[in-house]
Design an enzyme around this catalytic site. Structure first.
Site, PDB file in Angstrom:
ATOM      1  N   SER A  15       0.850  -1.196   0.000  1.00 18.42           N
ATOM      2  CA  SER A  15       0.000   0.000   0.000  1.00 18.42           C
ATOM      3  C   SER A  15       0.888   1.249   0.000  1.00 18.42           C
ATOM      4  CB  SER A  15      -0.905  -0.018   1.229  1.00 18.42           C
ATOM      5  OG  SER A  15      -0.099   0.044   2.383  1.00 18.42           O
ATOM      6  N   LYS A 191       9.141  -9.872  -9.808  1.00 17.62           N
ATOM      7  CA  LYS A 191       8.499 -11.022  -9.158  1.00 17.62           C
ATOM      8  C   LYS A 191       7.336 -10.647  -8.231  1.00 17.62           C
ATOM      9  CE  LYS A 191      10.150 -14.782  -9.612  1.00 17.62           C
ATOM     10  NZ  LYS A 191      10.008 -15.421 -10.939  1.00 17.62           N
ATOM     11  N   PRO A 192       7.499  -9.602  -7.363  1.00 21.27           N
ATOM     12  CA  PRO A 192       6.355  -9.259  -6.504  1.00 21.27           C
ATOM     13  C   PRO A 192       5.092  -8.959  -7.317  1.00 21.27           C
ATOM     14  CG  PRO A 192       8.323  -8.090  -5.775  1.00 21.27           C
ATOM     15  CD  PRO A 192       8.681  -8.766  -7.072  1.00 21.27           C
ATOM     16  N   GLY A 361      -7.848  21.727  13.722  1.00 26.18           N
ATOM     17  CA  GLY A 361      -7.283  20.844  14.732  1.00 26.18           C
ATOM     18  C   GLY A 361      -8.232  20.668  15.903  1.00 26.18           C
ATOM     19  N   CYS A 388     -10.640  27.090  10.458  1.00 28.55           N
ATOM     20  CA  CYS A 388     -11.406  26.446  11.509  1.00 28.55           C
ATOM     21  C   CYS A 388     -10.778  26.690  12.891  1.00 28.55           C
ATOM     22  CB  CYS A 388     -11.580  24.955  11.196  1.00 28.55           C
ATOM     23  SG  CYS A 388     -13.047  24.290  11.987  1.00 28.55           S
ATOM     24  N   GLY A 390      -7.877  27.418  13.466  1.00 30.84           N
ATOM     25  CA  GLY A 390      -7.023  28.584  13.233  1.00 30.84           C
ATOM     26  C   GLY A 390      -7.800  29.887  13.324  1.00 30.84           C
ATOM     27  N   ARG A 472     -17.344  21.642  16.099  1.00 29.98           N
ATOM     28  CA  ARG A 472     -18.267  21.424  17.200  1.00 29.98           C
ATOM     29  C   ARG A 472     -18.461  22.728  17.973  1.00 29.98           C
ATOM     30  NH1 ARG A 472     -16.201  16.384  18.731  1.00 29.98           N
ATOM     31  NH2 ARG A 472     -17.914  15.323  17.687  1.00 29.98           N
ATOM     32  N   HIS A 519     -13.933  25.205   6.109  1.00 30.20           N
ATOM     33  CA  HIS A 519     -12.683  24.692   5.535  1.00 30.20           C
ATOM     34  C   HIS A 519     -12.616  24.991   4.038  1.00 30.20           C
ATOM     35  CE1 HIS A 519     -11.253  22.280   8.984  1.00 30.20           C
ATOM     36  NE2 HIS A 519     -12.539  22.210   9.274  1.00 30.20           N
ATOM     37  N   GLU A 521     -10.257  24.769   2.143  1.00 30.52           N
ATOM     38  CA  GLU A 521      -9.348  23.843   1.439  1.00 30.52           C
ATOM     39  C   GLU A 521     -10.092  22.695   0.766  1.00 30.52           C
ATOM     40  OE1 GLU A 521      -9.565  24.213   4.737  1.00 30.52           O
ATOM     41  OE2 GLU A 521      -9.089  22.365   5.836  1.00 30.52           O
TER      42      GLU A 521
END
Ligand code: GLN
Length: 544
Positions: A15, A191-192, A361, A388, A390, A472, A519, A521
């Site tokens: 991944s 091979k993988p 955050g 937000c 910020g 919130r 937001h 962004e």
């Protein structure tokens, strides 16, 4: 129009090699051929959505227009396709099981035995088909999270197999694999990839296209080898070397004829690929003449298995879009705010930056350091953009140091502070009391009205806007007058005027100091950068 076509993108070998970007890039290519394209992400974990996950473990939580909290790859799809995607385009194992169990409880299976196979894959197919219909898509990309051979994603591969069995001409499978060049061997090893192709065969699927991720382009010998051992035509092995910018990826795939190959596999009429405007954008991303240094302050910088660029991906991409539009190159420096709390001199380092950005955050760690940094940016007139959290912290700093509200804080950190300038939204209080954390914030798109003669109004060039939210807490209505009297301008509010959506300082006081409760962004796109990011970067350029 032909029947709807589906392209499953699955991961081989390991991944973290960019399946989301690969899917987005394929989507952009098909779209640029004039095919209406949509993209679906499947995550194989039990979480019903991404809302309750820590960003250091899972990367950014992206929010869709309808408020669904999902994987950052949905953001990549929206950015590459320039489309707004609904929540039906995202599913997790938890979401699928939740729906099947709901239907079972509701007697919708009419008393029959409900089985993991076929009922779970059938629900997956139902959702894929609903997403296709909602978008009226000619081509639907379906990215299956995780790696082939994992126990977790087997039901989703089974869904792909069942769909292909039913519509053999309409389903293509693209396997993104990794071709390592071990240091001590110094040679590409296939091979993988061969093993991954066999694992895929063992669940009844055959790759139609193999994307070979590697540090360098594939040579002909390796292409032949992968073709022979993975049972596909050599021209359908596509080279996917490391690139300077993720926006290069569609252009790179097209060098190997990706779009035409997929049309051929799916029996779609061949049409030219037009990536002209995309190419212009990619050139601008690389060529910016003026260099700007922007500091990003936060706390999700050190721990966890996820890299930084995943935690703040939408912010980082928004900056790139704005920078390309303004012909500048931005270097982002991620600064951990905690040391600012202990060492007052350290703040002086911010002088070296042309702008300061505080992203969203949660929680208290490092917050006092951020508040000190915001004070510094305000006093030193360094352009500031707060997203937000910020914005909330910008209001707290202003309350403490300008409005004379000593001890001002957010209820999130200290609910018994002298002045809870930032407080719970009332409906959030009830939800938390009941222990309802998943999907309970103020989420998704809400309208916002902008005040005339403000930075925000000027940047948007419109009075009515819509933006996506995830929070919130809000500016406490009891303090709006006090903050406004002290000179802070709430230039954007909810249409009824009760929720403060944008705070800014007037131009006479500061070149650019602005924070948004929403937001921005989540809405920036390569070819249409977000107006507030553009205004911020422009101000940073002017400062320099
Ligand atoms: N923690 C703040 C709140 O819940 C800000 C959220 C955010 O930045 N997304 O309101």
């Amino acid at each position: 129009m032909a029947s709807p076509k589906y392209i499953f993108v699955v991961g081989g070998v390991m991944s973290g090699i960019g399946k989301g970007v690969a899917s987005s890039a394929i989507g952009r290519i098909m779209q640029s051929k004039g095919y209406k394209t949509t993209a679906i992400k499947i995550d194989p974990y039990i979480n019903v959505d991404a809302g309750t996950m820590n960003p250091t473990e899972h990367g950014e939580v992206f929010v869709l227009q309808d408020g669904y909290e999902c994987d950052q790859d949905m953001g990549n799809y929206e950015r590459f396709l320039g489309e707004t995607l609904p929540s039906i385009n995202y599913m997790t194992t938890g979401r699928v099981y939740q729906e099947v169990i709901r239907k079972e409880r509701n007697l919708e299976y009419k008393g029959k035995n409900v089985e993991v196979v076929p009922d779970i894959p059938l629900e997956v197919i139902r959702r894929i088909s609903e997403a296709q219909k909602t978008a009226q898509a000619d081509v639907t990309l379906v990215e299956v999270g995780g790696t082939i051979g994992e126990y977790q994603n087997i039901i989703f591969l089974e869904a792909a197999r069942m769909l292909k069995q039913k519509y053999p001409r309409d389903v293509a499978v693209v396997m993104l694999s990794y071709v390592p060049i071990p240091n001590n061997i110094g040679e590409m090893k296939t091979k993988p990839t061969q093993y991954a192709a066999r694992s895929l065969n063992s669940v009844g699927l055959q790759a139609d296209v193999i994307l070979a991720r590697a540090t360098v382009p594939l040579d002909e010998k390796r292409k032949e080898k992968i073709a022979t051992f993975c049972n596909i035509l050599p021209e359908r092995v596509i080279s996917a070397p490391d690139v300077e910018s993720i926006y290069d990826v569609p252009l790179n795939y097209e060098k190997d004829g990706m779009g035409d190959i997929l049309c051929e596999v799916l029996g779609l009429p061949q049409r030219p690929t037009d990536l002209g405007d995309w190419e212009v954008f990619v050139k601008k991303v690389k060529n910016g003449t003026k260099k700007l240094d922007i500091a990003v302050l936060g706390k999700y910088f050190m721990s966890g298995e996820y890299v930084l660029s995943d935690v703040y991906i939408s912010v980082i991409e928004s900056i790139k879009h704005a920078a390309a539009a303004l012909d500048v190159k931005v270097k982002l420096s991620f600064l951990d705010s905690e040391p600012f709390e202990r060492d007052a001199d350290k703040i002086q380092e911010l002088k070296n930056y042309d702008g300061v950005l505080v992203p969203g955050g949660f929680g208290g760690r490092g917050v006092e350091g951020i508040i000190s940094a915001i004070q510094f940016a305000r006093e030193q007139k360094i352009p500031y953009l707060g997203l937000c959290y910020g914005m909330q912290l910008m209001c707290i700093e202003y309350a403490r140091n300008v409005a004379g509200l000593a001890g001002a804080n957010t209820a999130e950190i200290d609910s018994s502070a002298a002045h809870t300038v930032i407080d719970f939204m009332p409906e959030q209080k009830e939800k938390i009391a009941k222990g309802e954390y998943g999907g309970t914030m103020r989420l998704g798109t809400y309208p916002c009205v902008l005040k005339d003669n403000t930075i925000a109004r000027e940047a948007y060039g419109a009075a009515d806007i819509e933006e996506r939210h995830r929070h919130r807490y809000e500016v406490n209505p009891a303090y709006i007058a006090k903050l406004t009297d002290a000179g802070l301008v709430f230039s954007g509010t909810s249409p009824d005027g009760t929720l403060m959506e944008i705070a800014e300082l007037p131009k006479e006081k500061h070149p650019f100091m602005l924070g948004t409760q929403f937001h921005p962004e989540f809405l920036s796109r390569p070819l249409s950068p977000h107006p507030l990011f553009k205004a911020f970067i422009k101000a940073a350029g002017e400062k320099k």
